[in-house]
Design an enzyme around this catalytic site. Structure first.
Site, PDB file in Angstrom:
ATOM      1  CD  GLU A 210      -3.984   2.101  -4.351  1.00  0.00           C
ATOM      2  OE1 GLU A 210      -2.818   2.340  -4.724  1.00  0.00           O
ATOM      3  OE2 GLU A 210      -4.418   2.454  -3.265  1.00  0.00           O
ATOM      4  CD  GLU A 399      -5.200  -0.262   0.313  1.00  0.00           C
ATOM      5  OE1 GLU A 399      -4.380   0.680   0.425  1.00  0.00           O
ATOM      6  OE2 GLU A 399      -5.028  -1.234  -0.445  1.00  0.00           O
TER       7      GLU A 399
HETATM    8  C1  GBH Z   1      -1.975   1.889  -1.179  1.00  0.00           C
HETATM    9  O1  GBH Z   1      -1.296   2.677  -2.064  1.00  0.00           O
HETATM   10  C2  GBH Z   1      -1.646   0.471  -1.482  1.00  0.00           C
HETATM   11  O2  GBH Z   1      -2.761  -0.219  -1.990  1.00  0.00           O
HETATM   12  C3  GBH Z   1      -1.074  -0.266  -0.324  1.00  0.00           C
HETATM   13  O3  GBH Z   1      -0.497  -1.451  -0.760  1.00  0.00           O
HETATM   14  C4  GBH Z   1      -0.103   0.632   0.376  1.00  0.00           C
HETATM   15  O4  GBH Z   1       0.620  -0.039   1.366  1.00  0.00           O
HETATM   16  C5  GBH Z   1      -0.895   1.755   0.983  1.00  0.00           C
HETATM   17  O5  GBH Z   1      -1.725   2.371   0.066  1.00  0.00           O
HETATM   18  C6  GBH Z   1      -0.044   2.813   1.645  1.00  0.00           C
HETATM   19  O6  GBH Z   1       0.741   3.487   0.713  1.00  0.00           O
HETATM   20  O7  GBH Z   1       6.211   8.837  -3.255  1.00  0.00           O
HETATM   21  O8  GBH Z   1       5.036  10.565  -4.448  1.00  0.00           O
HETATM   22  O9  GBH Z   1       5.840   8.631  -5.641  1.00  0.00           O
HETATM   23  C7  GBH Z   1      -1.566   4.036  -1.976  1.00  0.00           C
HETATM   24  C8  GBH Z   1      -0.969   4.677  -3.175  1.00  0.00           C
HETATM   25  C9  GBH Z   1       1.155   4.577  -4.164  1.00  0.00           C
HETATM   26  C10 GBH Z   1       0.517   6.298  -2.637  1.00  0.00           C
HETATM   27  C11 GBH Z   1       2.575   5.035  -4.054  1.00  0.00           C
HETATM   28  C12 GBH Z   1       1.936   6.727  -2.560  1.00  0.00           C
HETATM   29  C13 GBH Z   1       3.952   6.970  -3.745  1.00  0.00           C
HETATM   30  C14 GBH Z   1       3.828   8.418  -4.089  1.00  0.00           C
HETATM   31  N1  GBH Z   1       0.406   4.928  -2.966  1.00  0.00           N
HETATM   32  N2  GBH Z   1       2.599   6.454  -3.779  1.00  0.00           N
HETATM   33  S1  GBH Z   1       5.352   9.163  -4.384  1.00  0.00           S
END
Ligand code: GBH
Length: 493
Positions: A210, A399
Site C-alpha cells: 500500500e 487483503e
Molecule cells: C490495510 O490498510 C493495511 O495494509 C493493514 O495493515 C491494516 O491493518 C488493514 O488494512 C486494516 O486497516 O482514519 O480516515 O485516516 C488499509 C488502509 C489505512 C485504511 C489507514 C484506513 C485510515 C483512514 N487503511 N486508513 S482515516
C-alpha cells in the site's frame, strides 16, 4: 433447528474449535439438506470459484510479532512512532502485539483449522538488517525460516511481503527514510538478500504494501509512522521513491531469487466504482481509476506519469533521472490488491476529465471503523478495472476484511454477524468477477487474528480469531466458521 445438523466430529480434533463450543458445520451437509426440506433449489451450488483458487489469510510483521528487542532486531519507525505521545488512540504499542514471534506454531494451526492453503505475512526489515543496510543479522531470517518450515509441514503456501511499513529507524535517521532514493536502493539490497535466502521456499513475493496509504498517512498528515507532514513536492518525491524502491526490488528478486520466483506489488488501489452500471459510467470509472492511481499502479504498469498527473503536480512533480521510469515499470508477475471499501462512486460527465466523483452522503453506512464503508461491488470493479486497463493476467486479493465491535456474548462466543455479512457480500462480488473471467487467482482475508491496528492501537479488531491481549489467548469468532465453510465448499457459505 438447523443447529442439530451441525456436526462437530470433523473438526473436533482441531485445537480450540470444539473445546470452545463453536458451531461447526461439516462440509457438504446443510445447504443441500435445507434445499430438500424447503423444496427450494440450492442456488448456491452454482456459486463456486475456479478450480485451484487459493484461499488464505493475511497479517503483517509489526502488527502481530512483538518481540521487538529479540535476536538482534533493530528499531523500526513504528517503534519510535508508537512510543511517541499522542500518536496511538489507546496509547498502546506493538512491543508484544499478539506475541506471534513465540506463538507462530499455534498460529499456523489456526490457519490449518480454517482449511486455508496460503498465508500472506510480512518480513520485518529491521530483523534482517537492524541498521537498514550493512551487515545482515542471521537470527532475523532464522525466525522466518522456522515459520516457513512450519507452514510447509502443514501444507500452507507462503506469500511474503517485503515491506509493510516497518522501515528500520536507522534509515529514517540516516537518509530521511523514503524522502531519499538511498532508501529505495537499500530496499533493493534487502530484497536481494531475502530472495537469495528464502526463495527456495517462498515462490511469491510482494514488494511494498500500500504505497497509496504509506505516502499520505505516513508522510502527508502524519497519522502513521514516520509521522511526517511534508509539502506537496516532498510528498511527490516520497511517492516516486517508493515506486522506485518497488522497481529496484523487482529487479533484485529477479537477479537473486531462484528461477520461477514471482513478484508483484500489494496495492490499495484508489477504487472507482460506476455509480450506476451503464457503459458510460463504467468507462468514466475506468478513466478515474487510471488517473487517481497515476502515482502508483499506473506508473508501475505504464512506465510514465499521466499528463493530467503532471499538470496537476506542476512544479511539485517528482524529480528523477529518466531511467527511473523503466525501473519502476519492470515487468511483474501479478498484481496484489487490498480491497476494503469504495473510495469513489463515479458518474460520467461532460467535463475535461470525463467523470464526476460523487460526494458521499452523510447517511452512507460504515462498519465499525468509520473509514470502512461497505461497498461489496468494489471487490468486482477493482480487479476488473486492473485486468482491463493494463491487461493484467494474474491478480491476488491480498487483503479484504472488516473490523467489528466483537463483544463476546454471554456464552463467550463472538457472534460477528456483521463481519460475516460484509465478507459474504464481498465474496459474492468476487465470485461474480471470477465467473466473468477476471483473473483473480486467490484471496487473503485480513486478518487471521486481531492485531495492532496502527494508530487505532488495539481498538479495531479485524481478526477471524479474537485475541485476548492480556493473556494472548486466541478464540475463533463465528466468522472463522463462515470462512472455513466457504473454503470447504469453494463457494460463499
Ligand atoms: C490495510 O490498510 C493495511 O495494509 C493493514 O495493515 C491494516 O491493518 C488493514 O488494512 C486494516 O486497516 O482514519 O480516515 O485516516 C488499509 C488502509 C489505512 C485504511 C489507514 C484506513 C485510515 C483512514 N487503511 N486508513 S482515516
Amino acid at each position: 433447528m438447523p443447529s442439530k445438523r451441525f456436526s462437530r466430529r470433523q473438526f473436533s480434533s482441531i485445537a480450540g474449535w470444539s473445546a470452545l463450543g463453536m458451531p461447526v458445520l461439516s462440509a457438504g451437509s446443510s445447504l443441500a439438506d435445507l434445499g430438500k426440506e424447503t423444496g427450494l433449489p440450492n442456488r448456491r451450488a452454482f456459486s463456486g470459484f475456479p478450480t485451484g483458487f487459493l484461499w488464505g489469510t493475511a497479517t503483517s510483521a509489526y502488527q502481530i510479532e512483538g518481540a521487538i528487542n529479540e535476536d538482534g532486531r533493530g528499531p523500526s519507525i513504528w517503534d519510535r512512532f508508537a512510543h511517541t505521545r499522542g500518536t496511538i488512540s489507546d496509547h498502546s504499542n506493538a512491543d508484544t502485539a499478539t506475541d506471534h514471534y513465540y506463538r507462530y506454531r499455534e498460529d499456523v494451526q489456526l490457519m490449518k483449522a480454517l482449511g486455508a492453503k496460503a498465508y500472506r505475512f510480512s518480513i520485518a526489515w529491521p530483523r534482517v538488517f537492524p541498521e537498514g543496510v550493512g551487515t545482515p543479522n542471521p537470527k532475523g531470517l532464522d525466525f522466518y525460516n522456522r515459520l516457513l518450515d512450519e507452514l510447509s509441514a502443514n501444507g500452507i503456501e507462503p506469500f511474503a511481503t517485503l515491506y509493510h511499513w516497518d522501515l528500520p529507524q536507522a534509515l529514517q535517521d540516516r537518509f530521511g527514510g523514503w524522502t531519499s532514493r538511498d532508501t529505495s536502493k537499500a530496499f533493493a539490497d534487502y530484497a536481494a538478500h531475502v530472495a537469495k535466502h528464502l526463495s527456495d521456499r517462498v515462490k511469491h513475493f510482494f514488494t511494498i504494501n500500500e504505497c497509496s496509504r504509506h505516502v499520505p498517512l505516513g508522510h502527508g498528515n502524519g497519522a502513521d509512522a514516520p509521522g511526517l507532514k511534508l509539502s506537496h513536492s516532498g510528498l511527490h518525491q516520497v511517492r516516486h521513491n517508493l515506486a522506485l524502491g518497488h522497481g529496484l526490488a523487482v529487479q533484485a528478486i529477479r537477479a537473486h531469487g531462484r528461477a520461477g520466483t514471482r513478484v508483484g506489488p500489494a496495492e490499495n488501489a484508489v477504487s472507482c466504482i460506476p455509480a450506476i452500471e451503464t457503459p458510460e459510467n463504467i468507462r468514466a470509472a475506468e478513466i478515474a481509476m487510471r488517473e487517481l492511481n497515476a502515482g502508483y499502479l499506473t506508473v508501475m504498469l505504464e512506465g510514465k506519469y499521466t499528463d493530467a498527473f503532471l499538470t496537476q503536480a506542476g512544479n511539485d512533480a517528482p524529480k528523477y533521472p529518466a531511467e527511473d521510469l523503466r525501473i519502476i515499470s519492470s515487468p511483474i508477475d501479478f498484481i496484489g490488491l487490498n480491497v476494503y471499501t469504495p473510495d469513489h462512486y463515479v458518474v460520467a460527465a461532460d467535463n475535461e476529465r470525463g467523470f464526476t466523483l460523487a460526494p458521499f452522503p452523510a447517511s452512507f453506512p460504515h462498519m465499525n471503523a468509520t473509514w470502512l464503508r461497505p461497498g461489496p461491488e468494489a471487490m468486482y470493479w477493482v480487479p476488473r478495472h486492473v485486468a482491463k486497463l493494463w491487461n493484467v493476467k494474474s491478480i491476488y486479493i491480498t487483503e479484504n476484511g472488516t473490523s467489528g465491535s466483537d463483544q463476546p456474548a454471554a456464552d463467550g462466543t463472538v457472534y460477528d454477524v456483521d463481519r460475516i455479512m460484509y465478507l459474504r457480500n464481498y465474496l459474492t462480488q468476487l465470485q461474480r468477477a471470477t465467473s466473468e473471467g477476471v483473473p483473480v487467482l486467490g484471496y487473503f482475508l485480513w486478518s487471521l487474528m486481531d492485531n495492532f491496528e496502527w494508530s487505532d492501537g488495539y481498538e479495531q479488531r479485524f481478526g477471524l480469531y479474537r485475541v485476548d491481549f492480556d493473556t494472548k489467548r486466541r478464540t475463533p469468532k463465528l466468522s472463522a466458521s463462515f470462512y472455513r465453510e466457504t473454503i470447504a465448499r469453494n463457494a460463499v457459505a
